[in-house]
Design a protein around this motif. Structure first.
Motif, PDB file in Angstrom:
ATOM      1  N   GLY A 125       0.922 -28.735 -31.641  1.00 29.27           N
ATOM      2  CA  GLY A 125       0.829 -28.884 -30.186  1.00 29.27           C
ATOM      3  C   GLY A 125      -0.390 -28.179 -29.621  1.00 29.27           C
ATOM      4  O   GLY A 125      -1.084 -28.708 -28.744  1.00 29.27           O
ATOM      5  N   ARG A 145      -3.377 -30.248 -30.682  1.00 33.67           N
ATOM      6  CA  ARG A 145      -3.400 -31.538 -29.975  1.00 33.67           C
ATOM      7  C   ARG A 145      -3.933 -31.358 -28.563  1.00 33.67           C
ATOM      8  O   ARG A 145      -4.739 -32.170 -28.075  1.00 33.67           O
ATOM      9  CB  ARG A 145      -1.991 -32.127 -29.933  1.00 33.67           C
ATOM     10  N   ALA A 146      -3.497 -30.314 -27.889  1.00 32.10           N
ATOM     11  CA  ALA A 146      -3.885 -30.127 -26.492  1.00 32.10           C
ATOM     12  C   ALA A 146      -5.297 -29.579 -26.355  1.00 32.10           C
ATOM     13  O   ALA A 146      -5.988 -29.875 -25.381  1.00 32.10           O
ATOM     14  CB  ALA A 146      -2.899 -29.187 -25.801  1.00 32.10           C
ATOM     15  N   VAL A 148       4.711 -34.465 -22.576  1.00 29.16           N
ATOM     16  CA  VAL A 148       4.883 -34.631 -24.015  1.00 29.16           C
ATOM     17  C   VAL A 148       6.139 -35.469 -24.217  1.00 29.16           C
ATOM     18  O   VAL A 148       7.236 -35.047 -23.864  1.00 29.16           O
ATOM     19  CB  VAL A 148       5.015 -33.275 -24.730  1.00 29.16           C
ATOM     20  N   HIS A 178       0.811 -36.735 -24.185  1.00 26.60           N
ATOM     21  CA  HIS A 178       0.846 -36.466 -25.618  1.00 26.60           C
ATOM     22  C   HIS A 178       2.116 -37.067 -26.200  1.00 26.60           C
ATOM     23  O   HIS A 178       3.188 -36.980 -25.586  1.00 26.60           O
ATOM     24  CB  HIS A 178       0.836 -34.959 -25.908  1.00 26.60           C
ATOM     25  N   ASN A 233       3.831 -37.566 -30.321  1.00 20.13           N
ATOM     26  CA  ASN A 233       3.712 -37.517 -31.778  1.00 20.13           C
ATOM     27  C   ASN A 233       4.120 -38.865 -32.356  1.00 20.13           C
ATOM     28  O   ASN A 233       5.228 -39.039 -32.856  1.00 20.13           O
ATOM     29  CB  ASN A 233       4.598 -36.406 -32.355  1.00 20.13           C
ATOM     30  N   GLN A 242       9.746 -31.734 -31.869  1.00 22.48           N
ATOM     31  CA  GLN A 242       9.400 -32.085 -30.501  1.00 22.48           C
ATOM     32  C   GLN A 242       9.383 -30.878 -29.576  1.00 22.48           C
ATOM     33  O   GLN A 242       8.486 -30.731 -28.743  1.00 22.48           O
ATOM     34  CB  GLN A 242      10.368 -33.143 -29.966  1.00 22.48           C
ATOM     35  N   THR A 301       6.248 -28.770 -30.576  1.00 20.17           N
ATOM     36  CA  THR A 301       5.002 -29.391 -30.130  1.00 20.17           C
ATOM     37  C   THR A 301       4.805 -29.185 -28.642  1.00 20.17           C
ATOM     38  O   THR A 301       3.697 -28.867 -28.179  1.00 20.17           O
ATOM     39  CB  THR A 301       5.009 -30.894 -30.456  1.00 20.17           C
ATOM     40  N   THR A 302       5.860 -29.357 -27.866  1.00 18.00           N
ATOM     41  CA  THR A 302       5.769 -29.172 -26.420  1.00 18.00           C
ATOM     42  C   THR A 302       5.386 -27.738 -26.079  1.00 18.00           C
ATOM     43  O   THR A 302       4.541 -27.495 -25.203  1.00 18.00           O
ATOM     44  CB  THR A 302       7.098 -29.549 -25.752  1.00 18.00           C
ATOM     45  N   VAL A 344       1.686 -27.311 -26.834  1.00 19.08           N
ATOM     46  CA  VAL A 344       0.881 -27.882 -25.759  1.00 19.08           C
ATOM     47  C   VAL A 344       0.878 -26.955 -24.548  1.00 19.08           C
ATOM     48  O   VAL A 344      -0.158 -26.717 -23.919  1.00 19.08           O
ATOM     49  CB  VAL A 344       1.406 -29.280 -25.374  1.00 19.08           C
ATOM     50  N   THR A 384       3.886 -28.025 -18.109  1.00 22.47           N
ATOM     51  CA  THR A 384       4.077 -28.938 -19.226  1.00 22.47           C
ATOM     52  C   THR A 384       5.508 -29.450 -19.165  1.00 22.47           C
ATOM     53  O   THR A 384       6.450 -28.673 -19.040  1.00 22.47           O
ATOM     54  CB  THR A 384       3.837 -28.240 -20.569  1.00 22.47           C
ATOM     55  N   GLY A 402       8.339 -31.843 -21.150  1.00 24.26           N
ATOM     56  CA  GLY A 402       8.721 -32.540 -22.359  1.00 24.26           C
ATOM     57  C   GLY A 402       9.889 -33.468 -22.085  1.00 24.26           C
ATOM     58  O   GLY A 402      10.940 -33.023 -21.606  1.00 24.26           O
TER      59      GLY A 402
END
Length: 601
Positions: free
Chosen positions: A73, A76-77, A417, A440, A442, A451, A454-455, A458, A467, A469
């Motif tokens: 995450g 990715r961000a 996300v 975003h 995945n 999940q 990842t959130t 980010v 953010t 999710g």
């Protein structure tokens, strides 16, 4: 951070400490600022060096699988590699799910796996497995560095290896992705000069890197810009095509560049649910492609002469089915990518997606008036109005409404996300386009694992901006350990969990007809108490029973720092019915449109 410990500024006490300090220093010189540390003994030297390094922000996580997704995450961000440090044994195997996603999603990760020394391998020694190559199916590059010895040339080995690992992670070999650096450590793995078992574990050399804080080896990917002749040939094909279409999926292309290209071409721009331009559109973008291509009559009338596909479409099967090999298509992909699930694309144009979009826009003759684009926009308006009429009025709290409202509620500058399974499909089908938010998902391997983590990753990369999710109940439960991350993001983090007590997506699939086995092996009701889960992890919690409660809770949460869980209960059977009603309304709107609007010749 706290003042650095005295041992960090003193000469290394032993080879393990020397290697760890050199590796960590080289990570920082190479631009790494974030590292997730998983506690363990064999990785002690790495963990202590990372914790003492002022150039790193260290996050601690007890679950290696979740830790790797936090790093994913972050990367990715931010677009920069994040690192993970683990101990030996099965800890390393837990990195594989995130490595698989990073592989398919082209996300740069550096996985530093501490190992037992070679003399303990294949002896039955405790916590010793075959770590070299364990992640080879998913990583861009992997290397096994043996346990350090008191040799002057070792420093160059360590630093050069880290430099290459970072270069490979950032796409030096053609495409970004994960790398594994396996590091053997002998005891002592803490900064002491010796102990009773290893009295000769001394280090006598300088571990300094290059002057001025430079990396040992500076490497950058070769410039990936499509050749002018190739671009000119494509422009000629565009000029010959009467009716063209831009279809955008998951891509690193700047949304503004995509919009510039669409405007220059005079072509409709269809953005599926994973396309960043969906929530960051600076010009007209169509959100209803899935519905338009599902309508038989419209699809026949709307057959394009040429399609430019940007990135990877992975959500809308109707788009992919409609654009078969009989439709002329050019794929615009980043180096190392090959997105052509149905083997329909006639030509792949390889290059930096943002630069290629802008260079194409500059070469095209600007189209001020386009009846073809206007016709597509009119169909998009008709479908959008049908969706808005069904969801934005007095309708109840449904899964499509939640996806639509969440996508609209992310504040400007914030990130959304979206989990796999139903959430990303509902965003694709029902969320309107907008500007100002980052998206975003995945979708590399399309798993629901990681999940939550990842959130949070980010969110850590996003600073004070909110953010959100959007995920299902199984995705939340699958990665609830993600909440064990010791670092809490500074800005608001809102998890909107749509809870239909099981695998809701299977209710739309053929399995649902087999009632004797459906609930046991597909529906899988769990009956878990999400309020109790929120209390356990210290989350602010709201259970939304109706539209008003949901709206108020969501709007308040995105403005309030901390981690929030907005829990929306849903019934799987009711959700199927809502989707069918929406499909009927959309079909009716398109029936009317094609009956009253002639397609441009």
């Amino acid at each position: 951070m706290a003042e650095r410990p005295a041992w960090f500024d003193a000469p290394p006490a032993n080879p393990s400490t020397a290697m760890a300090r050199a590796v960590v220093d080289e990570l920082v010189r190479g631009g790494v600022t974030e590292v997730i540390v998983c506690p363990g003994s064999r990785s002690a030297a790495l963990a202590m060096a990372a914790h003492a390094e002022p150039g790193l922000r260290v996050h601690v996580h007890v679950d290696e699988r979740s830790a790797a997704f936090v790093a994913l995450g972050l990367a990715r961000a931010s677009g920069r590699a994040a690192a993970v440090i683990t101990t030996s044994g099965s800890a390393v195997a837990n990195l594989l799910p995130a490595a698989v996603e990073a592989d398919h999603g082209a996300i740069p990760l550096v996985l530093l796996t501490a190992d037992r020394p070679v003399e303990l391998r294949h002896t039955g020694a405790n916590q010793t497995i075959t770590q070299p190559g364990l992640l080879s199916a998913a990583v861009r590059w992997h290397v096994d560095i043996g346990a350090p010895e008191d040799r002057a040339d070792a420093v160059a080995l360590w630093r050069a290896t880290v430099s290459r690992a970072l270069a490979e992670a950032h796409g030096f070999g053609g495409r970004p992705g994960p790398v594994q650096v396996n590091l053997g450590f002998r005891e002592p793995t803490v900064p002491v000069a010796d102990d009773d078992r290893y009295p000769a574990a001394t280090w006598t050399h300088d571990i300094a890197g290059r002057g001025d804080g430079l990396p040992w080896t500076a490497a950058a990917p070769a410039p990936a810009v499509a050749d002018d002749a190739v671009l000119d040939e494509l422009v000629q094909a565009i000029d010959r095509a009467g009716h063209g279409l831009v279809v955008v999926g998951d891509t690193t292309a700047d949304p503004a560049a995509v919009c510039e290209l669409g405007a220059a071409l005079g072509w409709p721009v269809v953005a599926e649910g994973t396309a960043p331009v969906r929530l960051a559109a600076t010009a007209r973008v169509l959100a209803t492609g899935t519905h338009l291509f599902a309508h038989d009559e419209f699809r026949e009338l709307a057959r394009p002469d040429l399609v430019l596909r940007i990135g990877r479409t992975s959500v809308s099967s109707t788009i992919d089915r409609a654009l078969g090999a009989d439709v002329p298509q050019v794929g615009l992909v980043a180096p190392g990518q090959w997105h052509d699930e149905r083997r329909a694309i006639a030509r792949l144009l390889v290059g930096d997606p943002t630069a290629t979009c802008r260079r194409l826009a500059q070469r095209c003759r600007p189209v001020q008036v386009s009846a073809w684009r206007d016709w597509w926009n009119g169909a998009d308006d008709a479908v959008s109005a049908a969706i808005a009429g069904a969801l934005d009025g007095t309708a109840g709290l449904s899964e499509p409404y939640v996806a639509r409202r969440v996508a609209a509620a992310v504040p400007a500058g914030g990130a959304l996300v979206v989990a796999a399974s139903m959430p990303i499909r509902d965003v694709d089908r029902f969320a309107a386009t907008r500007d100002g938010a980052r998206l975003h998902a995945n979708r590399g391997a399309s798993g629901i694992d990681g999940q939550v983590s990842t959130t949070l990753g980010v969110a850590l990369a996003s600073g004070d901006t909110p953010t959100v999710g959007l995920l299902g109940d199984l995705a939340l439960l699958h990665d609830a350990n993600g909440m064990l991350l010791t670092t809490r993001p500074s800005g608001p983090v809102v998890f909107v969990a749509v809870d239909n007590d099981g695998g809701g997506i299977f209710s739309f699939l053929p399995q649902a007809a087999f009632t004797d086995s459906f609930e046991a092996v597909f529906g899988t009701p769990h009956g878990r108490d999400f309020h109790a889960l929120a209390r356990f992890h210290g989350l602010a919690y709201t259970r939304a029973e109706d539209v008003e409660t949901f709206r108020v809770a969501l709007d308040a949460a995105v403005e309030t720092p901390g981690i929030h869980l907005v829990h929306v209960r849903s019934d799987r059977s009711d959700n199927v019915a809502v989707h069918r009603e929406l499909a009927a309304a959309i079909t009716g709107a398109l029936d009317t449109f094609v009956d009253t609007h002639d397609a441009p010749a």
